[in-house]
Design a protein around this motif. Sequence first.
Motif, mmCIF file in Angstrom:
data_model
loop_
_atom_site.group_PDB
_atom_site.id
_atom_site.type_symbol
_atom_site.label_atom_id
_atom_site.label_comp_id
_atom_site.label_asym_id
_atom_site.label_seq_id
_atom_site.Cartn_x
_atom_site.Cartn_y
_atom_site.Cartn_z
ATOM 1 N N UNK A 352 0.951 65.913 48.459
ATOM 2 C CA UNK A 352 0.027 64.900 48.957
ATOM 3 C C UNK A 352 -1.145 65.628 49.779
ATOM 4 N N UNK A 353 -2.000 64.779 49.930
ATOM 5 C CA UNK A 353 -3.317 65.499 50.724
ATOM 6 C C UNK A 353 -3.816 64.224 51.425
ATOM 7 N N UNK A 354 -4.398 64.571 52.783
ATOM 8 C CA UNK A 354 -4.978 63.522 53.431
ATOM 9 C C UNK A 354 -5.844 62.617 53.004
ATOM 10 N N UNK A 355 -6.505 63.206 52.069
ATOM 11 C CA UNK A 355 -7.529 62.202 51.295
ATOM 12 C C UNK A 355 -6.902 61.438 50.320
ATOM 13 N N UNK A 356 -5.889 61.736 49.737
ATOM 14 C CA UNK A 356 -5.021 61.105 48.645
ATOM 15 C C UNK A 356 -4.192 59.966 49.249
ATOM 16 N N UNK A 357 -3.896 59.899 50.313
ATOM 17 C CA UNK A 357 -2.910 58.966 50.888
ATOM 18 C C UNK A 357 -3.668 57.577 51.138
ATOM 19 N N UNK A 358 -3.058 56.682 50.394
ATOM 20 C CA UNK A 358 -3.948 55.308 50.519
ATOM 21 C C UNK A 358 -3.051 54.282 51.495
ATOM 22 N N UNK A 359 -1.986 54.616 51.778
ATOM 23 C CA UNK A 359 -0.965 53.699 52.520
ATOM 24 C C UNK A 359 -0.033 54.533 53.408
ATOM 25 N N UNK A 360 -0.101 54.229 54.545
ATOM 26 C CA UNK A 360 0.618 54.941 55.506
ATOM 27 C C UNK A 360 1.157 54.080 56.858
ATOM 28 N N UNK A 361 2.123 54.632 57.494
ATOM 29 C CA UNK A 361 2.675 54.251 58.799
ATOM 30 C C UNK A 361 3.229 54.980 59.647
ATOM 31 N N UNK A 362 3.018 54.908 60.850
ATOM 32 C CA UNK A 362 4.025 55.578 61.991
ATOM 33 C C UNK A 362 4.585 54.609 62.765
ATOM 34 N N UNK A 363 5.860 54.844 62.833
ATOM 35 C CA UNK A 363 6.758 53.807 63.531
ATOM 36 C C UNK A 363 7.916 54.350 64.368
ATOM 37 N N UNK A 364 8.283 53.563 65.260
ATOM 38 C CA UNK A 364 9.645 54.099 66.044
ATOM 39 C C UNK A 364 10.769 53.366 65.402
ATOM 40 N N UNK A 365 11.785 54.254 64.964
ATOM 41 C CA UNK A 365 12.948 53.757 64.399
ATOM 42 C C UNK A 365 13.798 52.912 65.604
ATOM 43 N N UNK A 366 14.742 52.054 65.088
ATOM 44 C CA UNK A 366 15.498 51.223 65.935
ATOM 45 C C UNK A 366 16.087 52.046 67.067
ATOM 46 N N UNK A 367 16.670 53.223 66.414
ATOM 47 C CA UNK A 367 17.506 54.033 67.318
ATOM 48 C C UNK A 367 16.623 54.596 68.245
ATOM 49 N N UNK A 368 15.465 54.798 68.325
ATOM 50 C CA UNK A 368 14.593 55.366 69.158
ATOM 51 C C UNK A 368 14.838 54.355 70.593
ATOM 52 N N UNK A 369 15.109 53.165 70.577
ATOM 53 C CA UNK A 369 15.239 52.317 71.846
ATOM 54 C C UNK A 369 16.540 52.645 72.559
ATOM 55 N N UNK A 370 17.312 53.596 72.195
ATOM 56 C CA UNK A 370 18.436 54.026 72.755
ATOM 57 C C UNK A 370 18.470 55.577 73.146
ATOM 58 N N UNK A 371 17.383 56.161 72.514
ATOM 59 C CA UNK A 371 17.399 57.507 72.803
ATOM 60 C C UNK A 371 16.206 57.913 73.654
ATOM 61 N N UNK A 372 16.493 59.013 74.512
ATOM 62 C CA UNK A 372 15.352 59.305 75.601
ATOM 63 C C UNK A 372 14.185 60.135 74.809
ATOM 64 N N UNK A 373 14.751 60.657 73.897
ATOM 65 C CA UNK A 373 13.986 61.881 73.286
ATOM 66 C C UNK A 373 12.929 60.968 72.241
ATOM 67 N N UNK A 374 13.091 59.755 71.867
ATOM 68 C CA UNK A 374 12.140 58.930 71.140
ATOM 69 C C UNK A 374 11.524 59.560 69.898
ATOM 70 N N UNK A 375 12.217 59.805 69.078
ATOM 71 C CA UNK A 375 11.452 60.432 67.824
ATOM 72 C C UNK A 375 10.754 59.485 67.177
ATOM 73 N N UNK A 376 9.699 59.885 66.419
ATOM 74 C CA UNK A 376 8.904 58.963 65.449
ATOM 75 C C UNK A 376 9.132 59.312 63.954
ATOM 76 N N UNK A 377 9.082 58.024 63.305
ATOM 77 C CA UNK A 377 9.265 58.227 61.961
ATOM 78 C C UNK A 377 7.767 57.933 61.276
ATOM 79 N N UNK A 378 7.652 58.439 60.020
ATOM 80 C CA UNK A 378 6.372 58.244 59.150
ATOM 81 C C UNK A 378 6.780 58.146 57.650
#
Length: 434
Positions: A352-378
Amino acid sequence: MDTDYDAIVIGGGSAGLSFARHAAQLGRKVALIERAELGGTCVNRGCVPKKLLWTVADALQRGSGLTRAGLLGPNPQVDMERLCAARGKKIESIRHSYRDKLHEAGVALIEDTAELTAPGEVTISGQRLHAPRIVLATGGHPVKPKMEGADLTCDSDEVLNWTALPGAIAIIGGGYIGCEMAAIHAALGVRVTLVTDTDRVLTEFSEAAARVGQRNLEAQGIRVITGCTPDAVRRSKDGLELVLDSETTLRVDRVVAATGRAPNLEALGALKDRVALTDKGVLKIDDSFETSLPGLHAVGDCADRLPLTPVASSDGETLAMQLFGTHRAPVDLSHVATTAFVLPPVGEVGQPSSDAIFEEATLSPLSAALRADAPQDYWGLGGSEAAVTSVSLVAEGAHEAIAWAAQLLLHRPDRETMRRAIGVHPSTSEELMG
């Protein structure tokens, strides 16, 4: 020792082992020559020891986030002696299994250093072996940067054999190897600074996924310095200094160079000038894995293919089929799933390349509510609504899910059809499939 074979393969890594075993199973007389340990880089200095370290790092990283949030007690400590012993035991068992499989297939294993001395001729310890087909599967090696004090740095081979953890390290190189070393060692309790001359890390991956991966590295406490080419490495009173510029110096215990790899081509010997290389310095091959010298083939990291273990194994088997069985084409590299074992992993398939991506999302997984490091998903989909051609994932389990995505993409599904499948709740996959 026999001196005449149907094929001789030089190199006992993933590609060479695969070719030798499959060629022998097709009834051919095959010799495999290996100068060091069976299994090559992957087993001895790459994928296997890295994944074992990552398994411990992953558990520690999840636990530490909960500890810092006050939900768990003190962080457990890594017993490096027992970890190294377990790692060594596993690696040795894999080597033994390869040796047994070669024996069962009837492959002649020769543990020596080989050199091509003429077309169709290989010399070992003064003895000449002959075969109409010679296969180079000699792999590659880490390359250190051209800078003052480069000899003071550790490469990835050395890092994966550390038996004790340093207090602080600096890593030069922001590719997937450098980022994996950073994520793993930060989770193990090492203070890590990652320095790269590019504007972001993980340039092997699409920009959106890489940016999320970089934020997750920083959430681990890793200092990421982009757009910087270090000047020198020097000894200091109590460790090393990595000189970034005239004003900035990092004081650390170890400096790790994750600055690329180069093919092992010593076996070409006197024929080196007769074999064409690509601009990257690897062997130029055609669809039959044949080099510019007739009868000389190349597979694995020394050849102009994707330097990944599954590709090497597939190409070795494919070459054996092409030469001695039913012809088949090499696997299309756009169907190869790749992963950076950071925390959480980054996985992609479909280039994939940036100009080929037609749908995307960045989100916080449910586990991030309990973790101080708060990783992100994509997640990101490339191609179009009518035909999805790529998938990008950053999430726990992405290294497993991306392989299934690769099989899905072989059928070029349309987006609406994909939405008819229902994901697991609650999960990142649910967001992608909804």
